[in-house]
Motif scaffolding. Structure first.
Motif, short mmCIF file in Angstrom:
data_model
loop_
_atom_site.label_atom_id
_atom_site.label_comp_id
_atom_site.label_asym_id
_atom_site.label_seq_id
_atom_site.Cartn_x
_atom_site.Cartn_y
_atom_site.Cartn_z
N LEU A 19 0.83 -1.21 0.00
CA LEU A 19 0.00 0.00 0.00
C LEU A 19 0.87 1.27 0.00
O LEU A 19 0.50 2.28 -0.61
CB LEU A 19 -0.94 0.01 1.22
N GLY A 20 2.02 1.20 0.68
CA GLY A 20 2.87 2.39 0.78
C GLY A 20 3.66 2.66 -0.49
O GLY A 20 3.94 3.81 -0.81
N ALA A 21 4.03 1.60 -1.20
CA ALA A 21 4.93 1.82 -2.34
C ALA A 21 4.47 1.09 -3.61
O ALA A 21 4.20 1.73 -4.63
CB ALA A 21 6.34 1.39 -1.96
N LEU A 133 24.42 4.75 -1.13
CA LEU A 133 24.08 3.82 -2.21
C LEU A 133 22.68 4.12 -2.72
O LEU A 133 22.42 4.09 -3.92
CB LEU A 133 24.18 2.37 -1.69
N GLN A 134 21.78 4.44 -1.82
CA GLN A 134 20.41 4.77 -2.23
C GLN A 134 20.41 6.04 -3.10
O GLN A 134 19.67 6.13 -4.08
CB GLN A 134 19.52 4.95 -1.00
N ALA A 135 21.27 6.99 -2.75
CA ALA A 135 21.38 8.20 -3.58
C ALA A 135 21.89 7.81 -4.97
O ALA A 135 21.36 8.27 -6.00
CB ALA A 135 22.34 9.19 -2.92
N ALA A 136 22.91 6.94 -5.00
CA ALA A 136 23.44 6.49 -6.30
C ALA A 136 22.33 5.83 -7.12
O ALA A 136 22.22 6.04 -8.33
CB ALA A 136 24.61 5.53 -6.08
N ASP A 137 21.49 5.03 -6.46
CA ASP A 137 20.41 4.32 -7.16
C ASP A 137 19.52 5.25 -7.97
O ASP A 137 19.07 4.89 -9.07
CB ASP A 137 19.48 3.61 -6.14
N VAL A 138 19.23 6.39 -7.41
CA VAL A 138 18.29 7.28 -8.11
C VAL A 138 19.02 8.30 -8.99
O VAL A 138 18.55 8.62 -10.07
CB VAL A 138 17.31 7.99 -7.14
N ASP A 150 6.64 6.75 3.56
CA ASP A 150 7.12 7.88 4.33
C ASP A 150 8.51 7.66 4.94
O ASP A 150 9.30 8.59 5.06
CB ASP A 150 6.07 8.12 5.44
N ASP A 151 8.83 6.41 5.30
CA ASP A 151 10.10 6.15 6.00
C ASP A 151 11.33 6.40 5.12
O ASP A 151 12.43 6.47 5.64
CB ASP A 151 10.12 4.71 6.56
N GLN A 152 11.14 6.53 3.80
CA GLN A 152 12.28 6.73 2.92
C GLN A 152 12.50 8.20 2.56
O GLN A 152 13.43 8.53 1.82
CB GLN A 152 12.13 5.90 1.63
N ALA A 197 4.38 1.41 16.00
CA ALA A 197 5.56 0.86 15.31
C ALA A 197 5.18 0.56 13.86
O ALA A 197 4.07 0.11 13.58
CB ALA A 197 6.05 -0.41 15.99
N LYS A 198 6.15 0.79 12.95
CA LYS A 198 5.90 0.58 11.53
C LYS A 198 5.71 -0.91 11.22
O LYS A 198 6.40 -1.74 11.81
CB LYS A 198 7.14 1.13 10.81
N MET A 199 4.80 -1.25 10.32
CA MET A 199 4.72 -2.65 9.85
C MET A 199 6.02 -2.92 9.10
O MET A 199 6.40 -2.16 8.23
CB MET A 199 3.52 -2.85 8.92
#
Ligand code: TYM
Length: 335
Positions: A19-21, A133-138, A150-152, A197-199
């Motif tokens: 649902l989130g992504a 690495l996540q920055a490199a990904d995008v 939201d957590d990202q 707490a996040k699922m």
């Protein structure tokens, strides 16, 4: 418009991821295909090794997660679906960006603080450097839109900071600033056992989450046992404040029915969870049933999944190449 996002291939895909992504990935994929834009979706397997994962389990999870994404509606004919580790440009650009990313920026990342807990000195260097690495990904693909939960959000703000500093330090206009795309509903689905707490895939209790592979009986049981409070449902969303579990379940209902919390409460106001929970479970089963059936089919042909991932990696690498080449050149390392 260029849409890029990833998911770690650990554990099962759960309702929060969906649902989130993932549901937004599918919507954006269909709009992008109609407009002729590229969508790249990948399994973040290089991110998965920042904590110990059993290698055999990881290999099997990678295929399972690829199948789950396709079962949810990611269509390899419309989107480029691949594994991060099969496109070495991700790891290469990450290293190039490590010279630009600041330790102070990474120190502020809440996910690192949560995941490393009290034992920061014992956390891996990879876990700390994970957002680079996540920055490199995008940035590698000049992503404009990054559909995430939201957590990202904080990780993507960091990607923007890295892009701005790199462009400024080296006097180039190389990296596009990515925008997180966070849906209006379901940006943060909470645990069924604790509404604060996040699922999450890493919660030790399976009762805390709905997995996309859960059968109807399991879904029913998990919803029946979900933590709630003794009050009936209010008539307005404001009445859910201070009731995190109730708020979460109403939010899940709204997201699954493509509606709003107002609409859900207009239907259930004054009723207790004894009436609400079976309706919620039924809605979950309606959504997950067809996904699970497709997943079972896909699991019967693992070789076909490998072909899809290999094709995706080839296409992704071709898009990544000019950006990586330009990044080396900007740094004085032209090859
Ligand atoms: P990951 O694998 O933890 O989660 C995948 C996606 O699911 C979303 N999500 C949630 N959304 C709402 N409620 C929840 N309880 C919930 N749990 C997870 C996440 O926000 C995410 O969108 N670091 C990323 C993977 C990644 C990535 C990237 C994402 C690597 N490189 C580049 C975007 C762009 C992660 O661990 O997501």
């Amino acid at each position: 418009m260029r849409i890029v996002s990833g998911i770690q291939p650990t554990g099962n895909l759960h309702l929060g991821n969906y649902l989130g992504a993932i549901r937004n990935w599918v919507k954006m994929q269909d709009a992008a295909a109609a407009a002729g834009d590229d969508c790249l979706f990948f399994l973040a397997d290089l991110h998965a090794i920042t904590v110990y994962n059993d290698p055999a389990a990881l290999a099997s999870n990678i295929r399972q997660m690829a199948a789950a994404l396709i079962a949810c509606g990611i269509d390899p004919a419309k989107s480029i679906l691949f594994r991060q580790a099969m496109v070495p440009a991700h790891a290469e650009l990450c290293w190039l960006l490590n010279g630009t990313a600041r330790i102070g920026w990474l120190n502020r990342m809440t996910q690192f603080k949560e995941k490393s807990g009290k034992n920061r000195e014992g956390a891996s260097v990879g876990l700390f450097a994970y957002p680079v690495l996540q920055a490199a990904d995008v940035l590698l693909y000049n992503a404009t839109h990054v559909p995430v939960g939201d957590d990202q959000k904080q990780h993507l703000e960091l990607a923007r900071d890295i892009a701005i500093k790199f462009n400024a330090d080296y006097g180039v206009e190389l990296f596009t600033l990515p925008d997180p795309y966070i849906g209006a509903t379901a940006a943060r689905i909470m645990s069924l056992r604790d509404g604060t707490a996040k699922m999450s895939k890493s919660d030790p209790s399976d009762m805390s989450r709905i997995n996309l592979t859960d059968d109807a009986d399991t879904v029913l049981q998990k919803v029946r046992k979900a933590k709630t409070d003794p009050e009936p449902l209010p008539s307005e969303p404001a009445g859910l404040e201070g009731r995190p579990e109730a708020k979460n379940l109403v939010g899940i209902f709204a997201a699954l029915s493509d509606g709003t919390s107002e609409q859900v409460l207009a239907r259930f106001a004054g009723q207790g969870f004894g009436a609400f929970k079976p309706a919620l479970a039924e809605l979950m089963v309606e959504t997950l049933g067809p996904i699970k059936a497709r997943l079972d089919d896909l699991g019967r042909d693992p070789a076909a999944l490998d072909v899809i991932l290999a094709n995706g990696a080839e296409r992704a690498a071709a898009i990544a190449k000019p950006t990586l080449t330009a990044a080396y050149a900007a740094l004085g390392l032209a090859k």
